[in-house]
Write a protein that holds these residues in place. Structure first.
Motif, PDB file in Angstrom:
ATOM      1  N   GLY A   1      -3.975   3.457  -2.673  1.00  0.00           N
ATOM      2  CA  GLY A   1      -2.908   4.217  -3.307  1.00  0.00           C
ATOM      3  C   GLY A   1      -3.421   5.399  -4.096  1.00  0.00           C
ATOM      4  O   GLY A   1      -2.902   6.516  -3.976  1.00  0.00           O
TER       5      GLY A   1
ATOM      6  N   GLY B   1      -5.789   7.884  -1.666  1.00  0.00           N
ATOM      7  CA  GLY B   1      -4.937   8.485  -0.641  1.00  0.00           C
ATOM      8  C   GLY B   1      -3.965   9.490  -1.221  1.00  0.00           C
ATOM      9  O   GLY B   1      -3.766  10.585  -0.673  1.00  0.00           O
ATOM     10  N   ALA B   2      -3.345   9.145  -2.359  1.00  0.00           N
ATOM     11  CA  ALA B   2      -2.375  10.049  -2.982  1.00  0.00           C
ATOM     12  C   ALA B   2      -3.051  11.306  -3.511  1.00  0.00           C
ATOM     13  O   ALA B   2      -2.497  12.409  -3.412  1.00  0.00           O
TER      14      ALA B   2
ATOM     15  N   PHE C   1       1.000   4.076  -2.916  1.00  0.00           N
ATOM     16  CA  PHE C   1       0.690   5.460  -2.535  1.00  0.00           C
ATOM     17  C   PHE C   1       1.808   6.381  -3.031  1.00  0.00           C
ATOM     18  O   PHE C   1       1.546   7.424  -3.650  1.00  0.00           O
TER      19      PHE C   1
ATOM     20  N   ARG D   1       0.816  -1.221   0.000  1.00  0.00           N
ATOM     21  CA  ARG D   1       0.000   0.000   0.000  1.00  0.00           C
ATOM     22  C   ARG D   1       0.846   1.266   0.000  1.00  0.00           C
ATOM     23  O   ARG D   1       0.571   2.197  -0.755  1.00  0.00           O
TER      24      ARG D   1
END
Length: 443
Positions: free
Chosen positions: A234, A237-238, A25, A21
């Motif tokens: 990923g 969140g990014a 990310f 993960r």
């Protein structure tokens, strides 16, 4: 014959599932940050004034619609060559799948070639060795190809390092600029009408391109551990992390330097640093730029090689490109063939207009892929992923991308849309020349 092909495919080594993960990310965040934000803040400030931070907020909402679609697709179908694969699975049209895949690949390859020249120019400014820039660019390209061939773990390790440098560069801007926060009205704009829907739309259209890069993650989904959860984490969140960074950098920039000066500065964030941290050496920005641009080149090379591998496996490109090296577990034939193409692009000289045109094609690809998810969601028997989104998300994402594409064509420089049209004609011609087969829909 089919049984023989299946047996041969079963003996082929597979890509290495090693991406966790945090790595994905960093991969997604690194693809979005790049070096573009360092100049984009100034251009956006010219349109939005002190309210530039709002432009990033609106752009994030628009980009996140497509980002959520890609996250859902990655959790449903964790395969290399993601965009081309889901297009074929949804529509069953070889020509459309071919054009989507080649458009994404063209965008990645022109980016790698462009970034190789940028890295060379910046390295020679740091270390004036007297070598021709094209030689340095080719040396850098060979180094990147070596990392990509060596393995996905090594590529991810280099990406984490470069992303950390990019991240720290932006955080540095925020930290040295925080004492200036609160010194200006963050709702002041160059427009006498103040903040309006049309102003925000124009700003969002400009800043939307700061979020392009999330789509790369779909092509390494097959190499993720627990892709059904890793890919959504990923991507989403990014995108959220990038938004917070962009908005904080935007607030800092207009707080330190008046937006009028920021818009005309050759290097906006360097102008911010000159005021907020005059002790910071000028070469520091050059070094950060090298890491940022090198990271973009690395990620686009990985993406292009996995896309070529996936399309070959699905019958859209020559079968040889679908081979995996038994030692490194990387698509070595695809990496090698793309290296030859990249050398030609680097030797071709300045391809900045070509890169701009292929980025424009990504909006069309986003529209098609959003539509593909909508079709697949409504089809009985399709597998569900670990991250499902309601149907209005891909529908709204497709509409937003169409609006952005129409606006860009109608109001931007005519050369980029014209060149994009030429690229599509070339891709179309290659289709009828090579006559690629494709796996049946849903295969």
């Amino acid at each position: 014959m089919a049984a023989t092909q299946d047996a041969a495919a079963a003996r082929q080594p597979e890509l290495h599932r090693s991406i966790g993960r945090f790595q994905l990310f960093a991969y997604t965040l690194g693809g979005m940050l790049g070096a573009g934000i360092y100049g984009l803040v100034g251009r956006a400030a010219g349109d939005l004034g002190n309210a530039v931070w709002l432009g990033f907020a609106v752009a994030m909402v628009a980009a996140l619609l497509t980002g959520l679609s890609y996250a859902s697709i990655g959790s449903r179908y964790p395969r290399a060559g993601g965009a081309a694969y889901v297009t074929q699975r949804a529509y069953g049209m070889r020509l459309l799948s071919w054009m989507v895949g080649l458009a994404v690949m063209a965008s990645g390859l022109t980016s790698v070639a462009t970034q190789s020249r940028v890295v060379a120019a910046n390295l020679l400014s740091l270390f004036p060795l007297g070598a021709p820039p094209v030689v340095v660019a080719l040396g850098f390209l060979l180094l990147v190809a070596g990392v990509v061939f060596r393995g996905i773990r090594e590529s991810m390790a280099v990406n984490v390092l470069c992303t950390l440098v990019e991240f720290c560069g932006l955080v540095f801007i925020i930290v040295v600029g925080i004492p200036y926060w609160g010194g200006v009205d963050l709702l002041v704009t160059p427009s006498p009408e103040g903040i309006s829907a049309s102003l925000l739309l124009s700003g969002a259209i400009l800043t939307f391109f700061a979020f392009i890069g999330f789509e790369d993650s779909l092509n390494v989904a097959e190499e993720c551990k627990d892709a059904a959860r890793t890919v959504p984490f990923g991507i989403v969140g990014a995108m959220l992390a990038a938004t917070v960074l962009y908005m904080a950098v935007a607030v800092t920039a207009v707080s330190v330097v008046p937006f009028g000066e920021l818009a005309t500065a050759p290097s906006p964030l360097a102008a911010v640093t000159a005021v907020a941290a005059p002790w910071f050496p000028g070469w520091g920005y050059v070094a950060i730029t090298v890491f940022a641009v090198a990271n973009t080149a690395l990620l686009n090379y990985v993406t292009a090689s996995r896309l070529a591998f996936g399309m070959a496996r699905d019958g859209l490109l020559p079968e040889a490109l679908g081979r995996v090296h038994p030692g490194t577990r990387t698509p070595h034939v695809a990496i090698g063939v793309l290296f030859v193409v990249l050398v030609a692009l680097v030797l071709a000289g300045d391809i900045g207009q070509l890169a701009s045109a292929t980025v424009l094609l990504l909006l069309a690809v986003f529209t098609v892929v959003n539509g593909a998810l909508l079709v697949l969601q409504r089809r009985a028997g399709e597998p569900r992923g670990g991250f499902e989104v309601p149907s209005f998300v891909p529908a709204a994402g497709a509409v937003v991308c169409l609006v952005l594409l129409g606006n860009r064509v109608a109001t931007g420089d005519w050369r980029a849309p014209a060149l994009a049209g030429v690229i599509l004609l070339v891709i179309l011609g290659l289709f009828f020349l090579l006559r690629p087969r494709a796996l049946a829909r849903g295969a």
